[in-house]
Design a protein around this motif. Sequence first.
Motif, PDB file in Angstrom:
ATOM      1  N   UNK A   1       5.484  -7.821  -8.772  1.00  0.00           N
ATOM      2  CA  UNK A   1       5.361  -8.062  -7.582  1.00  0.00           C
ATOM      3  C   UNK A   1       6.378  -9.418  -6.840  1.00  0.00           C
ATOM      4  N   UNK A   2       6.737 -10.128  -8.059  1.00  0.00           N
ATOM      5  CA  UNK A   2       7.704 -11.219  -7.801  1.00  0.00           C
ATOM      6  C   UNK A   2       9.168 -10.322  -7.892  1.00  0.00           C
ATOM      7  N   UNK A   3       9.074  -9.012  -8.238  1.00  0.00           N
ATOM      8  CA  UNK A   3      10.011  -8.551  -8.963  1.00  0.00           C
ATOM      9  C   UNK A   3      10.769  -7.936  -7.132  1.00  0.00           C
ATOM     10  N   UNK A   4       9.377  -7.957  -5.624  1.00  0.00           N
ATOM     11  CA  UNK A   4       9.366  -7.285  -5.075  1.00  0.00           C
ATOM     12  C   UNK A   4      10.436  -8.556  -3.299  1.00  0.00           C
TER      13      UNK A   4
ATOM     14  N   UNK B   1       9.714  -4.482   0.456  1.00  0.00           N
ATOM     15  CA  UNK B   1       9.087  -3.667  -0.382  1.00  0.00           C
ATOM     16  C   UNK B   1       6.588  -4.547  -0.115  1.00  0.00           C
ATOM     17  N   UNK B   2       6.967  -4.897  -0.059  1.00  0.00           N
ATOM     18  CA  UNK B   2       5.612  -6.622  -0.192  1.00  0.00           C
ATOM     19  C   UNK B   2       4.616  -5.930   1.013  1.00  0.00           C
ATOM     20  N   UNK B   3       5.311  -5.930   2.155  1.00  0.00           N
ATOM     21  CA  UNK B   3       3.967  -4.898   3.303  1.00  0.00           C
ATOM     22  C   UNK B   3       4.287  -3.873   3.266  1.00  0.00           C
ATOM     23  N   UNK B   4       5.345  -3.050   3.271  1.00  0.00           N
ATOM     24  CA  UNK B   4       5.268  -0.908   3.095  1.00  0.00           C
ATOM     25  C   UNK B   4       3.624  -1.613   1.822  1.00  0.00           C
TER      26      UNK B   4
ATOM     27  N   UNK C   1       1.281  -3.035   1.009  1.00  0.00           N
ATOM     28  CA  UNK C   1       0.103  -3.260   1.525  1.00  0.00           C
ATOM     29  C   UNK C   1      -0.433  -2.600   2.843  1.00  0.00           C
ATOM     30  N   UNK C   2       0.444  -1.807   2.899  1.00  0.00           N
ATOM     31  CA  UNK C   2       0.743  -0.943   4.625  1.00  0.00           C
ATOM     32  C   UNK C   2      -0.227   0.084   3.562  1.00  0.00           C
ATOM     33  N   UNK C   3       0.614   0.258   2.656  1.00  0.00           N
ATOM     34  CA  UNK C   3      -0.059   1.934   1.892  1.00  0.00           C
ATOM     35  C   UNK C   3      -1.603   1.871   1.674  1.00  0.00           C
ATOM     36  N   UNK C   4      -1.376   0.235   0.995  1.00  0.00           N
ATOM     37  CA  UNK C   4      -3.364  -0.063   0.720  1.00  0.00           C
ATOM     38  C   UNK C   4      -4.187   0.828   1.475  1.00  0.00           C
TER      39      UNK C   4
END
Length: 462
Positions: free
Chosen positions: A300-303, A307-310, A312-315
């Motif tokens: 997660x720290x490397x995202x 990418x982090x928003x994508x 979360x949207x997928x989850x």
Amino acid sequence: MQEQSRRLLSTYNDSDGARTREIQAISTGDPFDEFYKQLGDIKDFHRRYPNEPVENLERAYKKRAPGEGEITTSEVDNMFTGEEAYGRFFDLTTLHEDYLNLPSVKGAKRLTYLQYLDVFDIFTPPQCPIKRPDKMTDQYFQYVGALASYLESFMRRTRPLEDLDKLFASFDQDFEKAWTSNEMSGWQSEDQSSRPTTEGTGEGAWCPDCEREFKNDSVYKAHLSGKKHIRAAEAREAHAESTAENGETNGSTNGAANARGSSVQRLKERAVAEREFRVRKLTSAMQTERSDTRVNVERKQSLTDRERQQELAALYAQAEETTEQRREDESDEDREEKIYNPLKLPLAWDGKPIPFWLYKLHGLGVEFPCEICGNFVYMGRRAFDKHFNEARHIYGLKCLGITNTSLFREITGIMDAEKLWAKIQSDKKEKTSTENVVQMEDGEGNVMPEKVYYDLQKQGLL
């Protein structure tokens, strides 16, 4: 499940002997007499107590239908946080903040969450900067208790089928043994801890005031003039002087009080040490989850933020899809449960019974048995007419030796089919014999069979 298991165990234990008496009554004598006797007792009981409430099993086992616009969530959805991902990872962010807010940790180097995951179960120097006197504060006691409670709760949620009470009891036994033998790391009694300190690797120089190890003498000598070392030395000296003064003033008259004070202090140390020991044991039992948590935090720290928003949207989309699918399944079950079909009418394509007038119009209440199909009964004229071209009826005719099935429509009896087949075979033979007759012609051009021709010739008529 556990409640029903307890009820079953109490039934099998048969403390009041009711089960044994019932089995004995059924196994001896006529079972039907005993059955009707018990049935009569039940009827007599309900006759005498007509308003006696009974256990509503439907209320205990049937799922409650959700209301209009109500969002249905399963129990598992509320058991874990989003960071825990249904029990795959630890969620120690709150405990990490509590650790950083401890008074004895504020002056030390600030640990990141990733570093904290590596050392949260280590309570001895040099990894842990908290000294033994600082561990006796209420804030540290609450922090260690919360950490142990979280790990225990996490294990109970992720391993519901294991006997965890037995595992935790073994942790308590191990702690009791280590505490009794004075083998708890960092919590030895005062008579042992008052000896010269030898912590560290044993190499280089050790400063008892700062409780730190130095690799070479030059660094050790340089730190002696530092403010931190001076404050630590003064605090240690003041603690030693106050202890000596208390011992001189109290003397032998307060010996019992000092003993009680030391025992109370030892009890407090035991409570803190027990929680630290439990944290170490629980963490060692969940090393897989710990390593997976570390890998997940690094990922997660490397995202990037995008990418982090994508992710979360997928989850969220997956969670909404699962909820919608569960809602559709429950609505389908409700629809299936609400079907009222007392006349046992056939179901239409939508799963509902057809209208009764349509049932009467097609004659679906009329039975058409077919002996050739193994006495199978067809409901309605339409199904009966269609079955003559189906595999079941054709196979039945072939078992009787009939190959030409198109001539046997409307015939359902075996005897009728065999008689018709014999008649067809005999007619076929007669026709074949007629076709094989030799024809003769007289002088006037009359055509006749060969036998007739020779008979007339013998008589002199030709």
